[in-house]
Design an enzyme around this catalytic site. Sequence first.
Site, mmCIF file in Angstrom:
data_model
loop_
_atom_site.group_PDB
_atom_site.id
_atom_site.type_symbol
_atom_site.label_atom_id
_atom_site.label_comp_id
_atom_site.label_asym_id
_atom_site.label_seq_id
_atom_site.Cartn_x
_atom_site.Cartn_y
_atom_site.Cartn_z
ATOM 1 N N GLU A 1 0.824 -1.209 0.000
ATOM 2 C CA GLU A 1 0.000 0.000 0.000
ATOM 3 C C GLU A 1 0.858 1.259 0.000
ATOM 4 O O GLU A 1 0.548 2.235 -0.695
ATOM 5 C CB GLU A 1 -0.939 0.002 1.212
ATOM 6 C CG GLU A 1 -2.088 -0.969 1.112
ATOM 7 C CD GLU A 1 -3.035 -0.635 -0.021
ATOM 8 O OE1 GLU A 1 -3.336 0.560 -0.214
ATOM 9 O OE2 GLU A 1 -3.460 -1.567 -0.727
ATOM 10 N N CYS B 1 -23.643 4.050 -13.790
ATOM 11 C CA CYS B 1 -22.650 5.121 -13.645
ATOM 12 C C CYS B 1 -23.214 6.439 -14.179
ATOM 13 O O CYS B 1 -23.599 6.534 -15.353
ATOM 14 C CB CYS B 1 -21.366 4.742 -14.387
ATOM 15 S SG CYS B 1 -20.102 6.031 -14.384
ATOM 16 N N CYS C 1 -15.279 1.974 -20.744
ATOM 17 C CA CYS C 1 -16.634 1.888 -20.184
ATOM 18 C C CYS C 1 -17.384 0.648 -20.652
ATOM 19 O O CYS C 1 -18.214 0.095 -19.902
ATOM 20 C CB CYS C 1 -17.425 3.147 -20.546
ATOM 21 S SG CYS C 1 -16.771 4.645 -19.772
#
Length: 361
Positions: free
Chosen positions: A41, A212, A203
């Site tokens: 991370e 969305c 998309c």
Amino acid sequence: MNSTLATDLLPWFDRHGRHDLPWQATTPDGQRASYRVWLSEVMLQQTQVATVIPYFLRFTEALPTLPDLAAADEDRVLALWSGLGYYRRARFLHRAAQLCVERHGGELPRDFEALAALPGIGRSTAGAILAQAHGLRFAILDGNVKRVLTRYHGIEGHPGQGAVEKQLWERAEAHTPHQRVADYTQAIMDLGATVCVRTRPLCLACPLTGTCVARREGRTAQLPTPKPGKTLPSRSTTMLVLRDTRDRVLLERRGPDGVWSGLWSLPEAADHEAAWRQAQAHAHLDDARPLPPFVHVFSHYRLAVEPLLFDGATAHPAIADNARLRWYARDEWPTLGLPAPVRTLLETLHPPLASHTSHSR
């Protein structure tokens, strides 16, 4: 808020998500090691996965556990980090490991407040560690997640602004499911990194395309709202490459403030004349030639560098007593925390000729 996002996202993750990243390996009890999750991370902050993987493997081979990291000296940690940039991350990582040994039995705490209070961790990283290593229900909000949620909900305004970020945290908390938290956390990061990318998002391949807002309203190119632009200022410096007949180079440890703080770098001067004066204070020399200039871009300015090579230098005796200035041989460079452009510059140097020919100033 309904759970449409998580419901649609998890089946996509099962088929298309990333399941073989090196920090995803599980321990015998089926959980991911919190140390490896934490390290990944921190490395992934402002850095892409493909870049991080070789650094992560090298780092964990050298320092496989949190106590190993805590016990390492700073030079070794910075050397392993060298090239990833944003070196404050490495110093925070090192200090946090030492605090874990001092206060938490050599492990990352599972308490959110204690974990988020460690240097360099904060709210999102703490949530990612607890969600991925322990399956605890905590939300994350890294850059990829901000982009996904901004487009999914059609949120206007730069995500770094306080009011916008507050909205995004509320959405992130609401969408985080009660089951499969580790998978969901990885899934939404994967979606932002591989599908809902910054430019030209895919998309048609997105599992959220039906719900969305940005997709429905044709605003994927406008969201997230860009940060107000500004022109980066430029600075210039001359780097002194003092090399002796044993192929050693004089390096200087930078102070605690400013860029590359605490790293070993080349001495610097404002221009060639100042470089000569400074070089003569460090060594006996009679030769200098320019090396190819380059530009290094920081987040807040561009640095134009003109390297000047002083070959065949002879160190002044006083240098031996100066802890901030040391001559390092070529085979020692890999063990040092060096800024990436300085390391690259040094690696381009050819060994000096056996018979050195001097040139006048």
